[in-house]
Design an enzyme around this catalytic site. Sequence first.
Site, mmCIF file in Angstrom:
data_model
loop_
_atom_site.group_PDB
_atom_site.id
_atom_site.type_symbol
_atom_site.label_atom_id
_atom_site.label_comp_id
_atom_site.label_asym_id
_atom_site.label_seq_id
_atom_site.Cartn_x
_atom_site.Cartn_y
_atom_site.Cartn_z
ATOM 1 N N HIS A 194 12.144 7.343 38.120
ATOM 2 C CA HIS A 194 10.922 6.575 37.790
ATOM 3 C C HIS A 194 9.441 7.421 38.696
ATOM 4 O O HIS A 194 8.354 6.128 38.867
ATOM 5 C CB HIS A 194 11.042 5.160 38.838
ATOM 6 C CG HIS A 194 11.921 4.189 38.272
ATOM 7 N ND1 HIS A 194 12.327 2.587 37.220
ATOM 8 C CD2 HIS A 194 13.385 4.488 38.237
ATOM 9 C CE1 HIS A 194 13.428 2.468 37.372
ATOM 10 N NE2 HIS A 194 14.082 3.345 37.695
ATOM 11 N N GLU A 242 10.992 31.361 48.443
ATOM 12 C CA GLU A 242 10.354 32.961 50.208
ATOM 13 C C GLU A 242 11.434 34.439 48.652
ATOM 14 O O GLU A 242 10.673 35.259 49.189
ATOM 15 C CB GLU A 242 11.010 32.555 50.956
ATOM 16 C CG GLU A 242 10.481 32.618 51.904
ATOM 17 C CD GLU A 242 10.058 31.958 53.579
ATOM 18 O OE1 GLU A 242 11.304 32.284 53.320
ATOM 19 O OE2 GLU A 242 9.323 31.833 54.070
ATOM 20 N N LYS A 271 -0.115 34.709 59.288
ATOM 21 C CA LYS A 271 0.001 34.265 60.703
ATOM 22 C C LYS A 271 -1.129 34.703 61.854
ATOM 23 O O LYS A 271 -1.461 34.697 63.191
ATOM 24 C CB LYS A 271 1.744 34.489 60.858
ATOM 25 C CG LYS A 271 2.539 34.036 60.159
ATOM 26 C CD LYS A 271 3.934 34.829 61.068
ATOM 27 C CE LYS A 271 5.389 33.961 60.515
ATOM 28 N NZ LYS A 271 6.489 34.678 60.718
#
Lengths: 435, 435
Positions: free
Chosen positions: B292, B271, B403
């Site tokens: 792994h 951000e 938003k």
Amino acid sequence: MNIDIGNALDAVAQPGVSEDSLRRLDDRVAAAHDRIERGIADEEFGYAALSLPETTDPDAIHDAVAPLADSEYVLTVGIGGSALGAATVADALGVGERAPVLDNVDPQSLQTTVESLPLSETAVHVVSRSGTTAETLGNFLVVREAMADAGVDWTDRTIVTTGESGPLHALADEHALPTLSVPEGVPGRFSVLSPVGLIPAAILGCDIEAVLAGGHAGRTALAPSIFDCPAYAYGAVAVALERRGAHVNAFVPYAERLEYFAEWFAQLWAESLGKDGMGQTPVRALGATDQHSQLQLYRAGRHDKLITLVRPRDRSQLTIPDTEIEELAYLGDTGVGELIDAEFEATEASLAAASQPNVRVEIDRLDAASLGELLYGMEAACILAGELLDVETFTQPAVEWGKRAARGLLGDIDAPETDAITEKERLVVAPDRSQ
Amino acid sequence: MNIDIGNALDAVAQPGVSEDSLRRLDDRVAAAHDRIERGIADEEFGYAALSLPETTDPDAIHDAVAPLADSEYVLTVGIGGSALGAATVADALGVGERAPVLDNVDPQSLQTTVESLPLSETAVHVVSRSGTTAETLGNFLVVREAMADAGVDWTDRTIVTTGESGPLHALADEHALPTLSVPEGVPGRFSVLSPVGLIPAAILGCDIEAVLAGGHAGRTALAPSIFDCPAYAYGAVAVALERRGAHVNAFVPYAERLEYFAEWFAQLWAESLGKDGMGQTPVRALGATDQHSQLQLYRAGRHDKLITLVRPRDRSQLTIPDTEIEELAYLGDTGVGELIDAEFEATEASLAAASQPNVRVEIDRLDAASLGELLYGMEAACILAGELLDVETFTQPAVEWGKRAARGLLGDIDAPETDAITEKERLVVAPDRSQ
């Protein structure tokens, strides 16, 4: 499982792929489909994974776990492909809290986990194909000793999944432990639809038949064209975008119970395709949470990412109560599911508006059947991608170097790799404590 | 906190940075250090975060949480920077199990979390600077109703951290809830060393003074040269490598309790720096587990990654018991900590042997002071990186679009962004169910 690749088209995204080039790629997809079908039919190494919905016997699993059916918890002791599938299935089906995993060798957390479990009500599921994986066997030895110290007979509480031979198999034989096989020809990261991935869910009463039925639906959905087969559409678009610069694949489920799924996907993608200087870097994320963490970068950073947005179409009902707070009145009586779906669609549109390529993956709902279909679909997508990239999808040769170096350090073998550790180039910056 | 950048040098890695170019970059680091010090002195927006070890008053936190000191659990209700710091501190200090977080709006997991908590023994920590964050307030309304249904007086069990005004502040005033402030001039993702990040740890009895003291040690370690300041060395090397093609930063702590730290780092990095077509994509990983899963890619994939390996030098003692299994005899009497450290060093060497750039970050041990130092160091590294990249480190403009689109969908506002959702380009691939 449906895939919407509209936001990966070059009309929307940069990089993007044109429908024309998808049609051209479709010939290679058809050929790859043939290759994959042949591999399945001949039970070839790796391809055999795509037969698991048919070859895995749920009754054998039920029989093996029957002595442990009273368990409140199932502790999986494994690492990588021996643990991620089991954790993914348990988490997605809502029993994750009762299915902890020991897949690391951190002394602090190992001790905390073992101490926090009621060992007399815990089944221990030890998974290692070779039966020699250092982390897994080391952890198991610690757990076994803790059981002995607690007066619990570990032989009553342990189930083993391993290869046809090896020290773990021998141990299981010696103590007559219930034992199932890691399926032949199936690499660990492709073994979720086998005992490796299904045992904890089976012990905890989940519907493993439905998981396998979902896998079977994924099997019958395989078809020789991008435009008819969601799994291949996903794999082909990922490869097409990677070639055009999308070197990162951010996998973002909008469902908390799929958080482990993203981790499972990350192993599948990285270990299968990360070869020969290629392979997208998978990034595990979680919607809507990571909108408040990663979205700034995904929108405004480099155009080097495919964002994979995953959601269930149906969600459970839960309504936000009405509130006296005026600024929040609009939330009152809104479903929490409506809220997350609005954020899903808004994020998808916001990426598209910034020309950042994204793909939508939808399942009906988060249940056992849809989970099986999604797991199978992503495996098929990955195998298709490997065919298109011409890599050896089913091996992981690059991890051997480090394993040898570590065993050298621990005194098990003499390995030239170990010398590289002591000869490390150093340029250490430390704080000046004299101030 | 020490940094070893030896494996990022061009003698080892590709991409790599030469010591000469680091010396040239050091002039810019000195200038950036001046800029940062000025920002700290003037309490400028964002830079003020680097004063938190001095400006955060632990006594005010202790006073505010005193009525909740009997709590068995602390539920943080927040999202992004309002939640990650709190979760990171609690997890690192070993009380993570008792400090759950509601930082999503998934109806299924929201319900499960609320139902699983003993609400009469749970403190609820609501965090939103604006007091209007939809996810946070929606979740809080659900929790509040659940408490009412359970006969628990929510006003006895709630603590609020918010801005100087806004609906959450007004609500706290009305019900005389203990209230602390999100510090002025500090973006959420830089607020961990304030009440935002410290309240759950304080309620659960952790040594928050030591966390702040560690932050203070980080503050005094800031110095105008890469070669004297570990935090700046990390930030500068990350930028130098990004310019040379390391567009991914895989952050790999070798300690389970730092798993949330990696998530906190990912927000900080993404951000703050994901702007103007730049910024490394942070990848959260965990050692040794991800050896792994991801190591195949990290070694054999593209040379587009910086791998950041983090470990505590001291670990708790736990020994693998001796075993009758011959192939594993070498593990007997080995410390689990020895095993993970061997894997750490082997992985580091294995990346170097493949010319993949990596950096080692070490703290003394995983305690409150070292945690504070590490948090502060990474914040300073990030701010330095932002200066070197010439981006606006402390804003996140790209998240606003989504938003607004979501609020439009929910009927709160009329937003042109919402139209983009209905006009979405679609190319849906669905399975052929007729087969």
